[in-house]
Design a protein around this motif. Sequence first.
Motif, PDB file in Angstrom:
ATOM      1  N   UNK A  27      39.257 -19.123  87.001  1.00 42.24           N
ATOM      2  CA  UNK A  27      38.240 -18.115  85.907  1.00 42.24           C
ATOM      3  C   UNK A  27      37.521 -17.272  86.777  1.00 42.24           C
ATOM      4  N   UNK A  28      36.971 -17.870  87.883  1.00 40.79           N
ATOM      5  CA  UNK A  28      35.979 -16.739  88.595  1.00 40.79           C
ATOM      6  C   UNK A  28      36.647 -15.542  88.996  1.00 40.79           C
ATOM      7  N   UNK A  29      38.114 -15.935  89.586  1.00 38.05           N
ATOM      8  CA  UNK A  29      38.753 -14.941  90.020  1.00 38.05           C
ATOM      9  C   UNK A  29      39.565 -13.774  89.182  1.00 38.05           C
ATOM     10  N   UNK A  30      39.733 -14.206  87.995  1.00 33.91           N
ATOM     11  CA  UNK A  30      40.472 -13.609  87.087  1.00 33.91           C
ATOM     12  C   UNK A  30      39.993 -13.208  85.461  1.00 33.91           C
ATOM     13  N   UNK A  31      38.918 -14.053  85.224  1.00 32.81           N
ATOM     14  CA  UNK A  31      38.673 -13.942  83.624  1.00 32.81           C
ATOM     15  C   UNK A  31      37.227 -13.121  83.437  1.00 32.81           C
ATOM     16  N   UNK A  32      37.260 -12.368  82.680  1.00 31.46           N
ATOM     17  CA  UNK A  32      36.159 -11.478  82.181  1.00 31.46           C
ATOM     18  C   UNK A  32      36.096 -11.354  80.950  1.00 31.46           C
ATOM     19  N   UNK A  33      34.636 -10.983  80.219  1.00 31.96           N
ATOM     20  CA  UNK A  33      34.433 -11.091  78.993  1.00 31.96           C
ATOM     21  C   UNK A  33      35.218  -9.792  78.456  1.00 31.96           C
ATOM     22  N   UNK A  34      35.623  -9.837  77.216  1.00 31.70           N
ATOM     23  CA  UNK A  34      36.327  -8.376  76.685  1.00 31.70           C
ATOM     24  C   UNK A  34      35.535  -7.532  76.121  1.00 31.70           C
ATOM     25  N   UNK A  35      35.966  -6.284  75.727  1.00 28.33           N
ATOM     26  CA  UNK A  35      34.859  -5.396  75.049  1.00 28.33           C
ATOM     27  C   UNK A  35      34.111  -5.602  74.123  1.00 28.33           C
ATOM     28  N   UNK A  36      34.432  -6.767  73.187  1.00 28.55           N
ATOM     29  CA  UNK A  36      33.503  -7.106  72.217  1.00 28.55           C
ATOM     30  C   UNK A  36      32.723  -8.254  72.602  1.00 28.55           C
ATOM     31  N   UNK A  37      32.722  -8.709  73.709  1.00 25.29           N
ATOM     32  CA  UNK A  37      32.145 -10.003  74.042  1.00 25.29           C
ATOM     33  C   UNK A  37      30.936  -9.462  75.333  1.00 25.29           C
ATOM     34  N   UNK A  38      31.289  -8.389  76.067  1.00 22.53           N
ATOM     35  CA  UNK A  38      30.480  -7.952  77.192  1.00 22.53           C
ATOM     36  C   UNK A  38      29.405  -7.255  76.649  1.00 22.53           C
TER      37      UNK A  38
END
Lengths: 461, 461, 461
Positions: A27-38
């Motif tokens: 998760x730390x390497x690959x996962x990010x909030x999407x456009x509606x969550x960030x």
Amino acid sequence: MSGHTTNLRLKLPAICFLLQLFTIILFALFVRYDQETSARLWHEELSHHNKSNQDNDFYFRYPSFQDVHTMIFIGFGFLMTFLKRYGFGSVAFNFLIAAFAIQWSTLIQGFFHSFHNGKIHIGIESMINADFCSGAVLISFGAVLGKTSPIQLLLMALFEVTLFGINEFVLLSVIGAKDAGGSMTIHTFGAYFGLMVSRILYRPQLDKSRQREGSVYHSDLFAMIGTIYLWLFWPSFNSAITACGDDQQRTVMNTYFSLAASTLATFATSALINGEGKLDMVHIQNAALAGGVVVGTSGEMMLTPFGAMIAGFLAGLVSTLGFKFLTPILDARLKIQDTCGVHNLHGMPGVLGALLGALVAALATQDVYGDGMADVFPLIANGSRTAKYQGAYQFFALLITLGFAVVGGSLVGATLKIRALGSPPDTQCFEDQIYWEVPEDHQDGYMTAVNSEDPERSASV
Amino acid sequence: MSGHTTNLRLKLPAICFLLQLFTIILFALFVRYDQETSARLWHEELSHHNKSNQDNDFYFRYPSFQDVHTMIFIGFGFLMTFLKRYGFGSVAFNFLIAAFAIQWSTLIQGFFHSFHNGKIHIGIESMINADFCSGAVLISFGAVLGKTSPIQLLLMALFEVTLFGINEFVLLSVIGAKDAGGSMTIHTFGAYFGLMVSRILYRPQLDKSRQREGSVYHSDLFAMIGTIYLWLFWPSFNSAITACGDDQQRTVMNTYFSLAASTLATFATSALINGEGKLDMVHIQNAALAGGVVVGTSGEMMLTPFGAMIAGFLAGLVSTLGFKFLTPILDARLKIQDTCGVHNLHGMPGVLGALLGALVAALATQDVYGDGMADVFPLIANGSRTAKYQGAYQFFALLITLGFAVVGGSLVGATLKIRALGSPPDTQCFEDQIYWEVPEDHQDGYMTAVNSEDPERSASV
Amino acid sequence: MSGHTTNLRLKLPAICFLLQLFTIILFALFVRYDQETSARLWHEELSHHNKSNQDNDFYFRYPSFQDVHTMIFIGFGFLMTFLKRYGFGSVAFNFLIAAFAIQWSTLIQGFFHSFHNGKIHIGIESMINADFCSGAVLISFGAVLGKTSPIQLLLMALFEVTLFGINEFVLLSVIGAKDAGGSMTIHTFGAYFGLMVSRILYRPQLDKSRQREGSVYHSDLFAMIGTIYLWLFWPSFNSAITACGDDQQRTVMNTYFSLAASTLATFATSALINGEGKLDMVHIQNAALAGGVVVGTSGEMMLTPFGAMIAGFLAGLVSTLGFKFLTPILDARLKIQDTCGVHNLHGMPGVLGALLGALVAALATQDVYGDGMADVFPLIANGSRTAKYQGAYQFFALLITLGFAVVGGSLVGATLKIRALGSPPDTQCFEDQIYWEVPEDHQDGYMTAVNSEDPERSASV
């Protein structure tokens, strides 16, 4: 009990810590909030596209998500508490493996569906899909319930989620099949995968634990909590990721009527096949839900309300008959011990649902769908394929799913045979006491049960 | 047991299959997706009226629908599991008759409210209304719980839904009464209908089954699941079909405070009327809900929060007193055996709610409602009638409802007396064993009960 | 039993009637529908501001509210039914005090947050906040569960809600701390307040009731209903009053992953610290929820999904260890008898959550938050303070909360020592029979328990 050790003191912590640590690193390497969550991205969206906060996808998906979430953790969890001495394991192992599966499937599904510029972007839809995927694992859990250790279950989840992701990718993205409610990806896959695992883990001596395989009066009522919640929220399940607007509403309605009809079919068939005309709780708890499974693919299509009822009615009928006539045959002839009867609730109705989806897709016309065709069958709408081809692809999707499930389940089953994984001995299946600190009244029940089944030991007490 | 046969092997399947088949045929002939559910119609709507998918009614009604749905199947179903030996019948017959009633009422209500060009058009609102109607049937079920066969219950649902539809049509469409949360159409109608059915089916020998009419410790906890869910979601129930905007929010708030006040009134009264100051679970399970019933009509009006509290408080008080003092009188003097005390939870609070609605309607002023008058009282807003006339019509609506309920319940009760319908003998009421395959611990309980009540038979064992 | 009378025949009705009457009068004097709830005001809003009914706040908050509502009444209520002989008191006293607390906190919070022109204006947000406040009271209830009368509990609610309101006002309005999910205002405050009350009410002779402090098999399953619902809806809890848009979605997602990780940590730790590697239901029922508590402050911030997982993992670990090692010490050394272990579930994870919130706030940058900074940290966005100062204020907020909780809990505990309040004698703690009419099977259990613990009396039977 030689060769079996069910003491998980080091193994279970080790696998939980490892899986969780590994997941966190990925998760730390690959996962990010999407456009509606960030915070930053959404506010850029707001200013660039003249949107308002109320347009956030959250408001159109979150209530459905919570219904699905309830089905996964309350629905599946309590449905399996029908066993008289396995209530803890049912609801709590369900909890454990689903809590892992939703994390792992966020990664797997993310790699396949939302991997852009080296990152997976997640939001409310990925949460729904993760819950869906864990649903497949819980269906498989139903087949092996009471006969596997939590370590085996976590490993099964690890592998099954991965295969689920591949199968789903092939179906939805490669061959363009539609399956919003997962008749194929979730139910057919989960059921036949689990049945193959159970086949490989066949226990010829399971009769030594049969006296624990039934219910008590109140455990059947606990199970009804699960049943009713699954029944209630199935319309949300099938509609949770369909297109917004008419599609969600139509899917809900089709599922609602299909379930209602399968309930009447289940009560009717249950009384009919019992010598004294009595109803059987096992049927009510399970077969009444077949109406939700059977419209998993076609629910978003223009199935018509009466079409949904016919489908639900047949599913309830077939499912109830399966419990009575097919489950014993699977056990005796095919050596498939299916604790919860997932073949009846998810297997057959899933296959029926896939076939129904192929049929309804093949019958799609511009006249019936109008401009809504683009939401339901984008490839028909843009002229890439005809309705009949879409139907054919839906049918291929079923075959592919069965293939993945059977081969995958066999391989994973073989892996789970490793002795060190802490599976219970044949005499201790369906028994909470081996993995749980249990209250006194449960211990007493155990001694009574042991004594009454073993006259010599009883005498020597 | 002569003259009674409770074996339903052919009858129950026959009636389930027939009712479902008949319903499917009528759906095929008459029922179509409405404008917001059909792919073609909604997309025409989108392009002609500059709407977006997010304007679909689904997003403003579906969460409320799911709350109502939960009340009907979990709320009513588990509330009735308080009986020690009728848990299966409570939750599962509730399930069966509600699953049928929602289908049948979609037809009946559709004929009265959305029949255009020979077709009934259905969507999320019709689903809410169908659930509402099944709520009335389940209230009646509460009056006859444990004393009727599933066949009788299905027939009762068939007739009661039909009468409900007529009464509702007269109230809402003919005389222009308001009743969004159904104090009259659902609670008063369902209660007095059921009480009349129970009166006609009076069992002078019911004492032979009284030892089964109580609860056990855990059955009371199962019942609390039903109670709490009903309590939680009652705000959604009363607001589910009010106008969008302030109306839904106001109805929710009024119901929320009314329920809170009725809860305190119930605890207070329960302790007060008990010789030792102990609380009684029957009161908590039921009377605490009276606050939801009593604002069923007036909840959407400008009742004010403190007005809602006063109403709820009185309803909780009256309901608790009813359980203590009125239920025994109904039984002994009026020969009305009311298993769940629906007269206390739905009957009296429903009538109070109707009267409160008439009062609050009569007091409506332009100053208080502003432009919102058109949503709450369209006939006052457009000048067709004054507030006082609206109040008077509300009162007439109550009388009409009582008339339909009493006459209808009597006729249907008489129909259900037919012997072949499989009702339990007087000695076997409140007992799951006659209609269900039951686990061993329930069978054991039965033998113990039989033995302890019959010393001779006990001696001979 | 001298000096103790647990007969509440007049006292409980008196306090319920008085509190309810007083509340109704204050509501009549001060409480009015807000702009989104009043028919006239909302329709003025519609015409003056070009809004539509679909813009009503109801549609963006009500689903979250219902999830929170379910947590308060089902979640907390059933979580506490784990006690073998206190199921009625657990779920029903929870019901009673929450029904009072939501009314009282509407007033208290209203005076502090929405008092304009001499009136409190209420709507959906005030309902959510009222439920939140009652959550704090129910946490305190967990510490004293089984050892207090309903009268003591109502008085505790009266005082605690008032102090909660003051503390919350100081935190949010005076020092500008952020705490949308209440790590400080709800969990830390509720836990340490309750622990201090329990400390003051210390019972040196509680061992006389220890045999009732455990669970039975099915009471553990009832408790799991509470656990799972709390777990499911915690994302709604933490996000219910955050800003609309990305903030709600992000909070939901952070909480979802934190809970999933705390679940794996709990299973791992539970097996690890048990001599035989067996899992303990107490841990699963409670510590798996610590992931929700620990992101109560930081959930709306840009915590990142993997950050949420790390937080949840640590919270589950610490909480489980607390049950094993800290609870006995609190009892033996600090004379704090914590029935439900609220120190482990709410106390420590609450403090951790406050610290995490301070840390994440201190690390906030414009680059990460963009224009979304104004929603999460308005005082940083408008330049009133730097991120580091915000972090420092968050830390002060924790200290203030601990101060209010400890001092307030001590004072209220002292008040509750008044003998006339009907608290149970030391021999009768964790026993429903003293406040409830109980079914026969519960009475039998009582006699058996009494006899088996008292050999002389047993012999004389």
